[in-house]
Design a protein around this motif. Structure first.
Motif, PDB file in Angstrom:
ATOM      1  N   ASP A  28       0.844  -1.201   0.000  1.00  0.00           N
ATOM      2  CA  ASP A  28       0.000   0.000   0.000  1.00  0.00           C
ATOM      3  C   ASP A  28       0.877   1.249   0.000  1.00  0.00           C
ATOM      4  OD1 ASP A  28      -2.767  -1.094   0.265  1.00  0.00           O
ATOM      5  OD2 ASP A  28      -1.933  -1.968   2.090  1.00  0.00           O
ATOM      6  N   ASP A  29       0.396   2.273  -0.706  1.00  0.00           N
ATOM      7  CA  ASP A  29       1.084   3.565  -0.678  1.00  0.00           C
ATOM      8  C   ASP A  29       0.051   4.679  -0.580  1.00  0.00           C
ATOM      9  OD1 ASP A  29       0.305   4.639  -3.358  1.00  0.00           O
ATOM     10  OD2 ASP A  29       1.459   2.939  -4.095  1.00  0.00           O
ATOM     11  N   ASP A  30       0.533   5.880  -0.259  1.00  0.00           N
ATOM     12  CA  ASP A  30      -0.358   7.043  -0.119  1.00  0.00           C
ATOM     13  C   ASP A  30      -0.174   8.020  -1.264  1.00  0.00           C
ATOM     14  OD1 ASP A  30       2.165   7.894   0.447  1.00  0.00           O
ATOM     15  OD2 ASP A  30       1.695   8.786   2.400  1.00  0.00           O
ATOM     16  N   GLY A  31       0.230   7.500  -2.432  1.00  0.00           N
ATOM     17  CA  GLY A  31       0.459   8.349  -3.592  1.00  0.00           C
ATOM     18  C   GLY A  31      -0.820   8.700  -4.316  1.00  0.00           C
ATOM     19  N   PRO A  32      -0.685   9.154  -5.551  1.00  0.00           N
ATOM     20  CA  PRO A  32      -1.870   9.565  -6.315  1.00  0.00           C
ATOM     21  C   PRO A  32      -2.741   8.394  -6.753  1.00  0.00           C
ATOM     22  CG  PRO A  32       0.100   9.721  -7.676  1.00  0.00           C
ATOM     23  CD  PRO A  32       0.575   9.414  -6.294  1.00  0.00           C
ATOM     24  N   LEU A  88      -4.738   3.747   2.444  1.00  0.00           N
ATOM     25  CA  LEU A  88      -3.893   4.911   2.698  1.00  0.00           C
ATOM     26  C   LEU A  88      -4.195   6.045   1.734  1.00  0.00           C
ATOM     27  CD1 LEU A  88      -0.439   3.146   3.349  1.00  0.00           C
ATOM     28  CD2 LEU A  88      -2.198   3.822   4.999  1.00  0.00           C
ATOM     29  N   GLY A  89      -5.046   5.798   0.741  1.00  0.00           N
ATOM     30  CA  GLY A  89      -5.416   6.845  -0.204  1.00  0.00           C
ATOM     31  C   GLY A  89      -4.783   6.700  -1.562  1.00  0.00           C
ATOM     32  N   GLY A  90      -3.822   5.798  -1.697  1.00  0.00           N
ATOM     33  CA  GLY A  90      -3.144   5.626  -2.976  1.00  0.00           C
ATOM     34  C   GLY A  90      -3.508   4.316  -3.647  1.00  0.00           C
ATOM     35  N   LEU A  91      -2.480   3.576  -4.038  1.00  0.00           N
ATOM     36  CA  LEU A  91      -2.653   2.324  -4.774  1.00  0.00           C
ATOM     37  C   LEU A  91      -2.299   1.147  -3.880  1.00  0.00           C
ATOM     38  CD1 LEU A  91      -3.198   0.942  -7.563  1.00  0.00           C
ATOM     39  CD2 LEU A  91      -0.712   1.083  -7.926  1.00  0.00           C
TER      40      LEU A  91
END
Length: 460
Positions: free
Chosen positions: A398-402, A449-452
């Motif tokens: 998980d990441d918090d990117g776009p 987290l908001g990303g992908l």
């Protein structure tokens, strides 16, 4: 011919080899014929043993007892007729024998027999009756089994004439023999037909699989075959469909790589050609004058080298690396440590201890390195989590990117599809191919987290 068994040499005679060749010539060559032979051969042996036990034991014992019973009654009749002197007494005894012993006796005074012995019928009854008569009386006799289908005529040569005794055939003949033989043959034929129908269906499924494999080997796209037949044949058909899909995907992706190489390398090659064409062709050159051109050409070479390395990494795929059991937590910590040196920010690693997964370590290292590098290029923080899901291991990145829009997720998994102006668009494609090569899958989802979120599933 010599054969080595447990470190010793043994000589196999040529007779054994010739015998094996002779057996192979007799045996059917088709799978259907051999399968039917495997089914019918034990059935025929079983039926033969049952028939032999019935015919050789039960039937012969009962037949001997019936023959002895009729013979003893005939002996009693002979003895009584010899003792009785008056004609009316003899007639009385003959009448009593007909009513109580079911023996019809007829006296022919002065007659002589022209045939002796016995006619023959199927079964042991004729031999048993002749043996019993031969051992019980000392007079010549003739047994006719064929004169009347309901009676057996026994003619005995006495000194002053011939005594004819008509005995009921049912007292000597075992009618159950025909029933047993008919049941044996009928059941064998019926079971043979049923076995042939079932085996034909199984062989049909195998022939369908063989025909599909042959067509696929000739390069013809026949599409997936429908799994039919036994469970093992269905598994083979499903495995064939997966293999066919994987090979087609492999070929199409590699063809795409070849097309992408010529497309993506054309731009830096064109810039190199223009830079070389712009260089002075005569006179004295100063290094300061061409330093910018040289720097641009070096940049083009570096870009080409990066592209070629990406193409080679994609073309190598899973490679020839052997599968080994790897402790997952230590493996991911090692990958994260290497990624942090390149600027990747990893917040947390939640992986159970003592969880071992069969994998190709170098290939899977490339997979997770590509995923972490994608997060770095988007300036995102990453967290990793792994858990056991049935017979699979699920790893979440998980990441918090776009993130990636849902409608573009299928596109970015294709080769040369990139959401940025730089890059070859092969990172996620390589990662997915490696996961599939392990028998797993890689999917893209929304991250909490908001990303992908990248879900990597690996089988145990």
């Amino acid at each position: 011919m010599r054969k080595r068994v447990f470190g010793r040499l043994f000589f196999v005679p040529n007779q054994t080899r010739s015998m094996e060749k002779s057996i192979r010539r007799v045996l059917p060559r088709s799978f259907l014929g051999r399968s039917l032979l495997i089914v019918l051969f034990p059935l025929l042996i079983t039926q033969g043993i049952a028939l032999d036990l019935f015919y050789g034991n039960f039937l012969q014992v009962v037949s001997r007892r019936l023959s002895d019973s009729v013979t003893s009654e005939i002996v009693i009749s002979l003895n009584a007729l010899e003792r009785l002197k008056q004609p009316e007494d003899k007639q009385w005894f003959v009448e009593q024998a007909r009513q109580n012993l079911q023996l019809v006796e007829t006296w022919h005074g002065g007659a002589r027999l022209r045939r002796f012995g016995s006619t023959h019928v199927l079964g042991p009854m004729d031999d048993d009756l002749a043996r019993a008569l031969r051992s019980a009386i000392s007079y010549p006799f003739f047994v006719n089994w064929r004169q009347n289908p309901r009676t057996v005529k026994i003619s005995i040569q006495l000194p002053d004439g011939v005594l004819d005794v008509d005995a009921p055939r049912k007292r000597l003949d075992m009618g159950q023999l025909w029933l047993f033989v008919g049941w044996t043959l009928g059941s064998t034929v019926l079971l043979s037909v049923i076995a042939s129908l079932f085996m034909r269906q199984q062989v049909k499924a195998i022939r369908l699989l063989a025909r599909a494999a042959e067509q696929f080997g000739l390069g013809r796209d026949i599409g997936p075959i429908r799994p039919v037949g036994a469970q093992e044949v269905r598994k083979a058909a499903v495995a064939f469909n997966r293999m066919q899909e994987r090979i087609f995907r492999f070929v199409s992706q590699r063809m795409g790589v070849l097309a992408g190489v010529s497309h993506d390398l054309r731009t830096p090659l064109t810039r190199l050609r223009l830079s070389l064409a712009m260089l002075p062709q005569s006179g004295t050159l100063q290094a300061e004058d061409i330093s910018q051109d040289v720097e641009d050409m070096v940049g083009d070479v570096v870009e080409m080298e990066h592209m070629i390395e990406s193409y080679l990494a994609f073309a190598r795929g899973e490679g020839a690396e052997t599968v080994t059991e790897v402790e997952l937590r230590a493996f991911l910590e090692d990958v994260v440590t290497a990624a942090r040196r390149t600027g990747v920010r990893v917040n947390a690693i939640d992986v159970p201890t003592d969880l071992k997964v069969p994998m190709r370590p170098d290939a899977m290292r490339r997979t997770f390195a590509n995923l972490l590098d994608n997060a770095r290029r988007h300036d995102a923080c990453v967290s990793l989590k792994a858990y056991l899901a049935g017979r699979n291991i699920c790893v979440l990145v998980d990441d918090d990117g776009p993130g990636i829009k849902p409608e573009r997720r299928a596109l970015v998994l294709r080769a040369f599809e990139s959401g940025r102006s730089s890059g070859t668009g092969l990172g996620l494609t390589i990662a997915r191919d490696i996961a599939r090569a392990h028998g797993g899958e890689l999917t893209l989802e929304d991250s909490p987290l908001g990303g992908l979120r990248v879900r990597v599933i690996l089988p145990l």
